[in-house]
Design an enzyme around this catalytic site. Structure first.
Site, short mmCIF file in Angstrom:
data_model
loop_
_atom_site.label_atom_id
_atom_site.label_comp_id
_atom_site.label_asym_id
_atom_site.label_seq_id
_atom_site.Cartn_x
_atom_site.Cartn_y
_atom_site.Cartn_z
N HIS A 1 47.43 55.14 -12.56
CA HIS A 1 47.02 55.83 -13.79
C HIS A 1 46.27 57.10 -13.44
O HIS A 1 45.60 57.18 -12.41
CB HIS A 1 46.15 54.93 -14.67
CG HIS A 1 45.00 54.30 -13.95
ND1 HIS A 1 45.14 53.19 -13.15
CD2 HIS A 1 43.70 54.63 -13.89
CE1 HIS A 1 43.97 52.85 -12.64
NE2 HIS A 1 43.06 53.73 -13.06
N ASP B 1 39.88 55.27 -22.44
CA ASP B 1 39.22 54.37 -21.51
C ASP B 1 38.14 53.58 -22.25
O ASP B 1 37.41 54.14 -23.08
CB ASP B 1 38.60 55.16 -20.35
CG ASP B 1 38.25 54.27 -19.17
OD1 ASP B 1 38.88 54.42 -18.11
OD2 ASP B 1 37.34 53.41 -19.30
N GLN C 1 39.16 52.10 -7.17
CA GLN C 1 40.27 51.65 -8.03
C GLN C 1 40.04 50.20 -8.44
O GLN C 1 39.81 49.33 -7.59
CB GLN C 1 41.60 51.77 -7.29
CG GLN C 1 42.80 51.42 -8.19
CD GLN C 1 44.14 51.49 -7.47
OE1 GLN C 1 44.19 51.67 -6.25
NE2 GLN C 1 45.22 51.36 -8.22
N VAL D 1 41.99 48.85 -11.42
CA VAL D 1 43.22 48.38 -12.06
C VAL D 1 44.38 48.85 -11.21
O VAL D 1 44.56 50.07 -11.00
CB VAL D 1 43.35 48.88 -13.51
CG1 VAL D 1 44.66 48.39 -14.12
CG2 VAL D 1 42.17 48.42 -14.36
P1 AMP Z 1 40.23 52.82 -11.93
O1 AMP Z 1 38.82 52.40 -11.58
O2 AMP Z 1 40.60 54.19 -11.47
O3 AMP Z 1 41.21 51.77 -11.49
O4 AMP Z 1 40.26 52.91 -13.51
C1 AMP Z 1 40.41 51.83 -14.34
C2 AMP Z 1 39.85 52.22 -15.67
O5 AMP Z 1 40.34 51.32 -16.65
C3 AMP Z 1 38.31 52.17 -15.75
O6 AMP Z 1 37.81 53.47 -16.07
C4 AMP Z 1 38.05 51.15 -16.86
O7 AMP Z 1 36.95 51.51 -17.67
C5 AMP Z 1 39.36 51.18 -17.63
N1 AMP Z 1 39.69 49.99 -18.37
C6 AMP Z 1 39.58 48.70 -17.97
N2 AMP Z 1 40.03 47.86 -18.92
C7 AMP Z 1 40.43 48.63 -19.96
C8 AMP Z 1 40.99 48.36 -21.24
N3 AMP Z 1 41.24 47.11 -21.67
N4 AMP Z 1 41.27 49.41 -22.06
C9 AMP Z 1 41.01 50.68 -21.65
N5 AMP Z 1 40.51 51.00 -20.44
C10 AMP Z 1 40.21 49.99 -19.61
#
Ligand code: AMP
Ligand code: ZN
Length: 112
Positions: free
Chosen positions: A98, A28, A92, A94
């Site tokens: 995941h 992350d 959430q 993204v």
């Molecule tokens: P969620 O909030 O459960 O949708 O988690 C999305 C996660 O993706 C967050 O913890 C972000 O820090 C992580 N994230 C966003 N962009 C990237 C990226 N380019 N590479 C790795 N992690 C990312």
């Protein structure tokens, strides 16, 4: 296009710790624990709310990869947490399903 689909297709850089035909695991970008890895199925599924019976095997593979990552990262002895956020109230951000693999510290319950 979806951010995590871009990571899967190597169009967006990521620190990959494991990948196979089912899923990819990468660190992350904003770690919330000493180990914070995201396990993402290659198939684009927006979230838990969009799961169908066809996805049962995919999700099972994601959890097997999460366990494998926990083992690779040395988390099994002390324990670790898996998190799946679905929707706005859970934070959430993204919309490609995941599992967060979090470890290397103790976690409170209930979560914040
Ligand atoms: P969620 O909030 O459960 O949708 O988690 C999305 C996660 O993706 C967050 O913890 C972000 O820090 C992580 N994230 C966003 N962009 C990237 C990226 N380019 N590479 C790795 N992690 C990312
Ligand atoms: Zn996607």
């Amino acid at each position: 296009m979806c951010l995590f689909c871009n990571v899967i297709e190597k169009k967006t850089p990521a620190t990959v710790v494991y990948e196979d035909e089912h899923a990819i695991a990468f660190r992350d970008i904003r770690p919330m624990a000493p180990t914070h890895v995201l396990v993402v199925p290659r198939k684009h599924i927006s979230g838990i709310r969009d799961l169908s019976a066809d996805d049962v095997t995919t999700i099972g593979q994601v959890f097997l990869v999460a366990r494998h990552v926990a083992k690779l990262e040395g988390l099994e002895a002390h324990g670790y947490r898996l998190v799946v956020n679905d929707g706005d109230a859970a934070g959430q951000t993204v919309h490609h399903i995941h599992v967060h693999v979090l470890g290397g510290r103790n976690f409170a319950w209930p979560p914040g």
